[in-house]
Scaffold this motif. Structure first.
Motif, mmCIF file in Angstrom:
data_model
loop_
_atom_site.group_PDB
_atom_site.id
_atom_site.type_symbol
_atom_site.label_atom_id
_atom_site.label_comp_id
_atom_site.label_asym_id
_atom_site.label_seq_id
_atom_site.Cartn_x
_atom_site.Cartn_y
_atom_site.Cartn_z
ATOM 1 N N ARG A 206 -13.361 -1.642 1.215
ATOM 2 C CA ARG A 206 -13.993 -1.068 0.023
ATOM 3 C C ARG A 206 -13.992 -2.066 -1.126
ATOM 4 O O ARG A 206 -14.952 -2.143 -1.901
ATOM 5 N N GLN B 199 0.834 -1.203 0.000
ATOM 6 C CA GLN B 199 0.000 0.000 0.000
ATOM 7 C C GLN B 199 0.869 1.252 0.000
ATOM 8 O O GLN B 199 0.618 2.212 -0.749
ATOM 9 N N ASN C 237 -9.152 0.721 -6.999
ATOM 10 C CA ASN C 237 -8.841 0.522 -5.589
ATOM 11 C C ASN C 237 -7.441 -0.083 -5.472
ATOM 12 O O ASN C 237 -7.149 -1.102 -6.098
ATOM 13 N N ASN D 205 -9.039 0.111 2.336
ATOM 14 C CA ASN D 205 -9.181 -0.237 0.923
ATOM 15 C C ASN D 205 -9.671 -1.677 0.744
ATOM 16 O O ASN D 205 -10.424 -1.971 -0.195
ATOM 17 N N GLU E 134 -4.699 2.266 6.065
ATOM 18 C CA GLU E 134 -5.141 2.625 4.721
ATOM 19 C C GLU E 134 -5.409 1.357 3.907
ATOM 20 O O GLU E 134 -6.400 1.281 3.171
ATOM 21 N N TYR E 135 -4.541 0.369 4.043
ATOM 22 C CA TYR E 135 -4.771 -0.899 3.360
ATOM 23 C C TYR E 135 -6.060 -1.558 3.847
ATOM 24 O O TYR E 135 -6.874 -2.047 3.046
#
Length: 539
Positions: free
Chosen positions: A341, A311, A350, A338, A334-335
Motif C-alpha cells: 500500500r 508492525q 500507513n 502495508n 500485515e507488514y
C-alpha cells in the motif's frame, strides 16, 4: 507528491501534536524525547517496543513541525545492585558488591570496567542493531560530572515538599526513614536508604547516621556523592534535562503520577506521557520472566524480519497484546500488505511509513509469508532452495537480489516450518461426506489444466479460486449467503487445509495452488484420498 502531515490521523502524529503544543509554549525550538532503562537487566522485546514507538512519535514531530529533536537513552546505572542475577558468571564474586552502584561493581564477564558498563554496552549494541538514532546517557556520568547538581540542590531546598508527595504511598516503617536522597557510603560505597538528620542545601550537605555502626556522616549533595531514590530520580531527570516526551508501561502509572508531582514541586513541567499496555501470553496471562511464558526478541527474529516486529508494536499500543509464536505470521503478512500500500500511495497513516521513516521503493514480495510457510509444509522443506524452485516458476522475475525481503522470508519460512509446524503437523482423512468435493476439485483442475497454466499468476490464482468455490458448493459445505442464495461455508476451506496441508488454517487456496502447481495439487488430492482408501485414517 506533497503530504499534508497536519491531516495525518496515525497515532504517532496525534502524540506529536501534543509535543508540538508543549514545545511552542516553551519556545525551546527543539524537542527532547527520552527512554529509560534499568542497567541490571538485559534489553528485551519490550525495550524494542518502547524505543520504536518513541522514535515514531519523534519522526512524526519532525515531519509536522520541521524542528530538530533529540532522543536520549538513559541508563540508571548509578542504581545499587539489589541481587545477584541468575544468568551471569562469577555470582559469588558479585555477592560481595550488593548495594553498590552497578558502575562500581566489577564485571562478572571480565570484558568491561564494571557490570554497569558491560550492560550499557549490550544496551547500545541492541539499539544499534535496529538502527535507532539516540544519544546514550549514563546516570553515573551525569551525577558525577555535575549535570544534576543544580537540580539536586533544588530538591534539597524542597526536601520536605518532595517527602510529602511520597510519604502517603509508603508503609509505616518505610515512612519513618524515607528521603528522596540516597547517599553513597564513604567507606563501603553502598547506596544507602537512610533518613536524613539534616538537609543543608546552602552548605551542599546531607547529614545521616549509619544504622549498622551508629556513625554520623556528612555527605555532599552534588558531585555524585548521592543519588535520588528512583521516583524522585525520574522527576529530577525530567526537570534537569527538560524532557518533553517519555513513554512508560501500564505498570508504572502510579510512578508517573508521583514523579510528575515531584517534577512540579521542583518547578518543572513533567513531559507529555503515553502509557502503553503490557504483553500477555497466548492464554491471556501476564508475561513473567520467571515463568518463561513470553517470547524473546531473538525468537521472533529467528522466524521473521524486524519490520514485522515493528508492525506488531505499532498496532494499538494502548491495548494489551498476546505475544506468542502464532502472532508472528500474521504480523509479517500485515507488514507486507502495508508495504504494498505504501508503494502505491505513500502516506503517513500507513504503519509502513513509520516503520521505514517515510516512503520506500522496497519491492516487497510477490507471495505472502503464510503462503511460503504452507508451501514449506507441503513439500517438507528443509532448505530455502526447495522453495525457490517453486518461486522461480511462479514469479520468474523475483530473486534474492531483486526482492531482498522475499529472500529473508524464504529463510524464515523454512525455520518456522521446521521448528513450529513440522513437529505438530498431522493430516486428517476426508470424511465420506467431504470426499465428493475433493473429487470434484481434482476433476475440475484436471479438465482445465492447460487453460489455467496459460494464464498469468494473478489471473490463474483468481480462476483457481473460482474452481475451489464451485467444488465446495455441495453438502456438507453449503450455508445461506447474504443475498439469500446458498454459499460455501468456511468449513470447506478448513477441510482443504486439514486434509491436504495438515494444518488448521492456511492461505487463500487459489493462490497456493498457483504457487505450488496445478498438477502438484491434483496429486495432493489424489494422494490424500488414496491414503483414506487404504486404511480410512489420517496419514
Amino acid at each position: 507528491m506533497s503530504v499534508d502531515f497536519a491531516a495525518a490521523k496515525a497515532w504517532p502524529f496525534e502524540e506529536a501534536r501534543k509535543v508540538a503544543l508543549r514545545v511552542k509554549a516553551s519556545a525551546k525550538g527543539e524537542a527532547l524525547f527520552e527512554t529509560g532503562y534499568g542497567p541490571s537487566g538485559l534489553p528485551h522485546i519490550g525495550t524494542f517496543g518502547e524505543v520504536a514507538r518513541t522514535t515514531w512519535v519523534r519522526r512524526a514531530f519532525e515531519a509536522l513541525t520541521g524542528l530538530p529533536t533529540r532522543l536520549v537513552a538513559f541508563s540508571d546505572d548509578m542504581d545499587g545492585l539489589r541481587k545477584v542475577p541468575d544468568n551471569v558468571p562469577n555470582r559469588e564474586m558479585l555477592a560481595g558488591f550488593l548495594g553498590r552502584p552497578v558502575t562500581a561493581v566489577p564485571d562478572p564477564f571480565g570484558t568491561h570496567e564494571s557490570f554497569g558498563h558491560h550492560n550499557n554496552a549490550r544496551l547500545r549494541a541492541f539499539l544499534d542493531r535496529f538502527g535507532f538514532e539516540y544519544e546514550f546517557a549514563s546516570s553515573s556520568d551525569y551525577y558525577r560530572s555535575g549535570r544534576f547538581d543544580a537540580a539536586l540542590l533544588r530538591m534539597a531546598e524542597r526536601h520536605e515538599a518532595v517527602r510529602e508527595v511520597i510519604l502517603p504511598t509508603l508503609g509505616p516503617e518505610r515512612r519513618g526513614t524515607y528521603s528522596p536522597f540516597l547517599p553513597i557510603h564513604p567507606k563501603t560505597g553502598v547506596v544507602m536508604q537512610v533518613p536524613m538528620e539534616e538537609v543543608r542545601p546552602g552548605e551542599d550537605l546531607l547529614v545521616w547516621v549509619d544504622p549498622a555502626t551508629g556513625e554520623r556522616h556528612g555527605t555532599r549533595i552534588t558531585g555524585g556523592h548521592c543519588k535520588a531514590q528512583w521516583k524522585a530520580d525520574w522527576a529530577l531527570r525530567w526537570f534537569a534535562l527538560g524532557v518533553d516526551y517519555e513513554m512508560s508501561g501500564k505498570d508504572l502509572i502510579d510512578s508517573v503520577k508521583l514523579s510528575s508531582r515531584i517534577c512540579k514541586v521542583l518547578g518543572g513541567e513533567p513531559p507529555i506521557g503515553f502509557t502503553y499496555e503490557l504483553f500477555l501470553d497466548e492464554d491471556g496471562h501476564k508475561i513473567s520472566k520467571s515463568k518463561g511464558n513470553g517470547l524473546t526478541i531473538d525468537e521472533w527474529l529467528h522466524y521473521a524480519p524486524p519490520e514485522s516486529l515493528a508492525q506488531f508494536m505499532y498496532n494499538q499500543p494502548g491495548r494489551a497484546k498476546r505475544l506468542h509464536f502464532d502472532v508472528i505470521p500474521r504480523a509479517v503478512d500485515e507488514y507486507v500488505q502495508n508495504l504494498d500500500r505504501l508503494r502505491a500511495a505513500p502516506g503517513p497513516d500507513n504503519p509502513a511509513w513509520h516503520i521505514h521513516g517515510g516512503p520506500t521503493n522496497d519491492p516487497g514480495t510477490p507471495v505472502s509469508f503464510t503462503m511460503l510457510m504452507n508451501l514449506a509444509s507441503v513439500i517438507n522443506a528443509d532448505a530455502p532452495e526447495m522453495l525457490w524452485g517453486f518461486l522461480r516458476r511462479y514469479a520468474p522475475d523475483a530473486s534474492g537480489e531483486t526482492h531482498p525481503l522475499l529472500a529473508r522470508l524464504v529463510e524464515h519460512a523454512v525455520a518456522y516450518y521446521r521448528d513450529r509446524v513440522a513437529p505438530t503437523k498431522q493430516h486428517r482423512a476426508a470424511t465420506e461426506a467431504e470426499r465428493p468435493a475433493f473429487e470434484a476439485l481434482a476433476a475440475a483442475l484436471r479438465a482445465q489444466l492447460a487453460e489455467l497454466e496459460a494464464l498469468p499468476p494473478d489471473e490463474q490464482a483468481r480462476a483457481i479460486q473460482d474452481i475451489v468455490y464451485d467444488a465446495g458448493r455441495r453438502e456438507p459445505f453449503l450455508e445461506p449467503a447474504k443475498d439469500g442464495r446458498m454459499g460455501v461455508s468456511r468449513a470447506w476451506f478448513n477441510a482443504l487445509y486439514q486434509v491436504l496441508l495438515g494444518q488448521p488454517e492456511g492461505p487463500r487456496f487459489g493462490g497456493f495452488v498457483a504457487l505450488y502447481g496445478i498438477a502438484g495439487t491434483i496429486g495432493l488430492i489424489e494422494a490424500a484420498l488414496a491414503r483414506q482408501d487404504a486404511d480410512g485414517t489420517a496419514a
